[in-house]
Design a protein around this motif. Sequence first.
Motif, PDB file in Angstrom:
ATOM      1  N   ALA A 193       2.684   1.083  -3.320  1.00 50.34           N
ATOM      2  CA  ALA A 193       1.678   0.924  -4.394  1.00 50.34           C
ATOM      3  C   ALA A 193       1.013   2.951  -4.687  1.00 50.34           C
ATOM      4  O   ALA A 193       0.470   3.249  -5.850  1.00 50.34           O
ATOM      5  CB  ALA A 193       0.811   0.197  -4.645  1.00 50.34           C
ATOM      6  N   GLY A 194       1.112   3.174  -3.469  1.00 49.02           N
ATOM      7  CA  GLY A 194       0.439   4.889  -3.556  1.00 49.02           C
ATOM      8  C   GLY A 194       1.044   5.655  -4.285  1.00 49.02           C
ATOM      9  O   GLY A 194       0.633   6.863  -4.853  1.00 49.02           O
ATOM     10  N   VAL A 195       2.534   5.273  -3.813  1.00 53.27           N
ATOM     11  CA  VAL A 195       2.712   6.469  -4.442  1.00 53.27           C
ATOM     12  C   VAL A 195       3.161   6.561  -6.442  1.00 53.27           C
ATOM     13  O   VAL A 195       3.468   7.373  -6.721  1.00 53.27           O
ATOM     14  CB  VAL A 195       4.523   6.268  -4.102  1.00 53.27           C
ATOM     15  N   SER A 233       0.981  -1.015  -0.181  1.00 52.65           N
ATOM     16  CA  SER A 233       0.018   0.461   0.160  1.00 52.65           C
ATOM     17  C   SER A 233       0.786   1.703  -0.118  1.00 52.65           C
ATOM     18  O   SER A 233       0.669   2.069  -0.655  1.00 52.65           O
ATOM     19  CB  SER A 233      -1.002  -0.178   1.146  1.00 52.65           C
ATOM     20  N   MET A 241       1.634  -2.923  -6.900  1.00 53.92           N
ATOM     21  CA  MET A 241      -0.051  -2.254  -6.561  1.00 53.92           C
ATOM     22  C   MET A 241      -1.073  -3.774  -6.425  1.00 53.92           C
ATOM     23  O   MET A 241      -2.109  -3.429  -5.953  1.00 53.92           O
ATOM     24  CB  MET A 241      -0.832  -1.395  -7.591  1.00 53.92           C
ATOM     25  N   ALA A 245       2.508   3.097 -11.719  1.00 53.30           N
ATOM     26  CA  ALA A 245       1.778   2.067 -12.427  1.00 53.30           C
ATOM     27  C   ALA A 245       0.358   2.024 -13.443  1.00 53.30           C
ATOM     28  O   ALA A 245       0.179   3.083 -13.860  1.00 53.30           O
ATOM     29  CB  ALA A 245       1.106   1.541 -11.086  1.00 53.30           C
ATOM     30  N   ASN A 246       0.328   0.173 -14.064  1.00 50.56           N
ATOM     31  CA  ASN A 246      -1.199   0.635 -15.529  1.00 50.56           C
ATOM     32  C   ASN A 246      -2.331   0.230 -14.503  1.00 50.56           C
ATOM     33  O   ASN A 246      -2.583  -0.936 -14.210  1.00 50.56           O
ATOM     34  CB  ASN A 246      -0.651  -0.101 -16.038  1.00 50.56           C
ATOM     35  N   LEU A 247      -2.955   1.051 -13.690  1.00 48.31           N
ATOM     36  CA  LEU A 247      -4.198   0.587 -12.950  1.00 48.31           C
ATOM     37  C   LEU A 247      -4.789  -0.189 -13.896  1.00 48.31           C
ATOM     38  O   LEU A 247      -5.457  -0.775 -12.916  1.00 48.31           O
ATOM     39  CB  LEU A 247      -4.498   1.898 -11.949  1.00 48.31           C
ATOM     40  N   ASP A 253       4.556   7.890 -17.839  1.00 46.78           N
ATOM     41  CA  ASP A 253       3.207   7.596 -17.089  1.00 46.78           C
ATOM     42  C   ASP A 253       1.998   6.716 -18.341  1.00 46.78           C
ATOM     43  O   ASP A 253       1.963   6.680 -19.243  1.00 46.78           O
ATOM     44  CB  ASP A 253       2.405   8.946 -18.261  1.00 46.78           C
ATOM     45  N   SER A 254       1.106   6.097 -17.663  1.00 46.46           N
ATOM     46  CA  SER A 254       0.807   5.097 -18.219  1.00 46.46           C
ATOM     47  C   SER A 254      -0.471   5.320 -17.964  1.00 46.46           C
ATOM     48  O   SER A 254      -1.560   4.604 -18.883  1.00 46.46           O
ATOM     49  CB  SER A 254       0.204   3.740 -17.097  1.00 46.46           C
ATOM     50  N   HIS A 282       1.909   7.460 -11.421  1.00 49.20           N
ATOM     51  CA  HIS A 282       1.663   7.189 -12.580  1.00 49.20           C
ATOM     52  C   HIS A 282       2.003   6.328 -13.215  1.00 49.20           C
ATOM     53  O   HIS A 282       2.357   6.448 -14.328  1.00 49.20           O
ATOM     54  CB  HIS A 282       1.037   8.171 -13.907  1.00 49.20           C
ATOM     55  N   LEU A 308       1.340   5.366  -7.727  1.00 51.97           N
ATOM     56  CA  LEU A 308      -0.751   5.213  -8.199  1.00 51.97           C
ATOM     57  C   LEU A 308      -0.054   7.461  -9.000  1.00 51.97           C
ATOM     58  O   LEU A 308      -0.265   7.690  -9.508  1.00 51.97           O
ATOM     59  CB  LEU A 308      -1.195   5.215  -7.418  1.00 51.97           C
ATOM     60  N   GLU A 309       0.048   7.717  -7.649  1.00 48.80           N
ATOM     61  CA  GLU A 309      -0.039   9.220  -7.793  1.00 48.80           C
ATOM     62  C   GLU A 309       0.951   9.648  -8.764  1.00 48.80           C
ATOM     63  O   GLU A 309       0.398  10.606  -9.465  1.00 48.80           O
ATOM     64  CB  GLU A 309       0.491   9.476  -6.303  1.00 48.80           C
TER      65      GLU A 309
END
Lengths: 123, 280
Positions: free
Chosen positions: B59-61, B56, B206, B68-70, B133-134, B66, B63-64
């Motif tokens: 992954a938080g970092v 967590s 993530m 990781a490919n959500l 940037d994903s 971008h 995702l912020e």
Amino acid sequence: MTLPTRSRTVAAERLSGRLLIGFTYVAVALLALGIVAMVMAGISPLAGGPALDLETLFDGLEGLDPAALLWLGLLVVIAAPIGRVVVAGAAYAAEADWRMVTISAAILVIIVIGVVSALTVTV
Amino acid sequence: MLIGLLMLGGVAAGAFGSLLGLGGGLLIVPLLTFGFGLPLREAVGVSLICVIMTSSAAAGVYLERHVANLRLGMALELFTAIGALIGASIAFLLDERLLSLLFGGLLLYVAVTMARAREVEPTLISDDDESVDSSGLAPSTPVLTTLDRLSGPGYRVRNLGRGIVGSTGAGVVSALLGIGGGIIKVPVMHLSMGVPLRVATATSNMMIGITASASAIIYLIRGGIDPYVAGPTAIGVFLGATAGSRLAHRVNLRYLRILFVVVLVWTGIQMLLRALQVGS
């Protein structure tokens, strides 16, 4: 049909990321409090902790019970990724990206199936 | 005293895992079983909590920023969660000696893989690096396939079927052994699905959270998580992983990798001996 726009994906990622970080800090704070309460109560970590009891959890929190604080912290830890899926699903719903909303919902359904099976199936 | 030792062990496992990009799960289970005498299944439950915690935070970092490919991650999470459900359900039916055998085999496999791997310099990720940037897809570009929707800038996802199989397998292994499963997901995404390594690593990180959460809930309901052990260990792992990520560029990873391989081999052999009930 159009490709996912940059704005909707970015918004979902940013929201999800912030939620994860926020949950992590809340969990760390609760677990740290629980550990301090453990030390003050002279509890050994190998003493065997009580099982989670949701009915008495909040009473325990009022009395700063170490197990209650630790359990709440652990629940926040487990809830963080699930909350991330909910938030991402909501962000995609706001943008009418129903494919991703369906995927989010399916993940949550699998988790619910796990909970129900663990509660009902004896091993 | 014991609380301090648990936290210290967690710090070491978290720092090691973070520095070498493996996550802490591989070391937490042996630490708790050999160091503190916990039953293997309880150690796996605690390890899952630690794995979620580190996932967590990282992954938080990711995702912020971008990285990781959500979309891809959520699509594959569907299958890691199914795998986790299966793994956590059968974990309580398996003999602990069989779990020890599986864990010992996994540790030796990772040790051999690490010993043969060439050293890779860590890549720094910049906030304003557009190449990571994903989500940089043009709004007006038409969609052709599901794979296009899951792809990112500069790469196109392929072999979704292999990703689904790999993710399900990673979920099962994660739930059985208390690890994140990145050692399966990252190679599958990178080598089979054409996802750049950096994106694959961040996306796997993530995904680990939901995989471990799905199984941790089952462990929790079935009494496989002890709060007095899980709390101090998780805090230690969190602190260790945070310190490890900050120290990564200052530490000579070559010697650390050798030390880690030695630790993995020793621990793997101990796990195999435990499975065969030889020695302690």
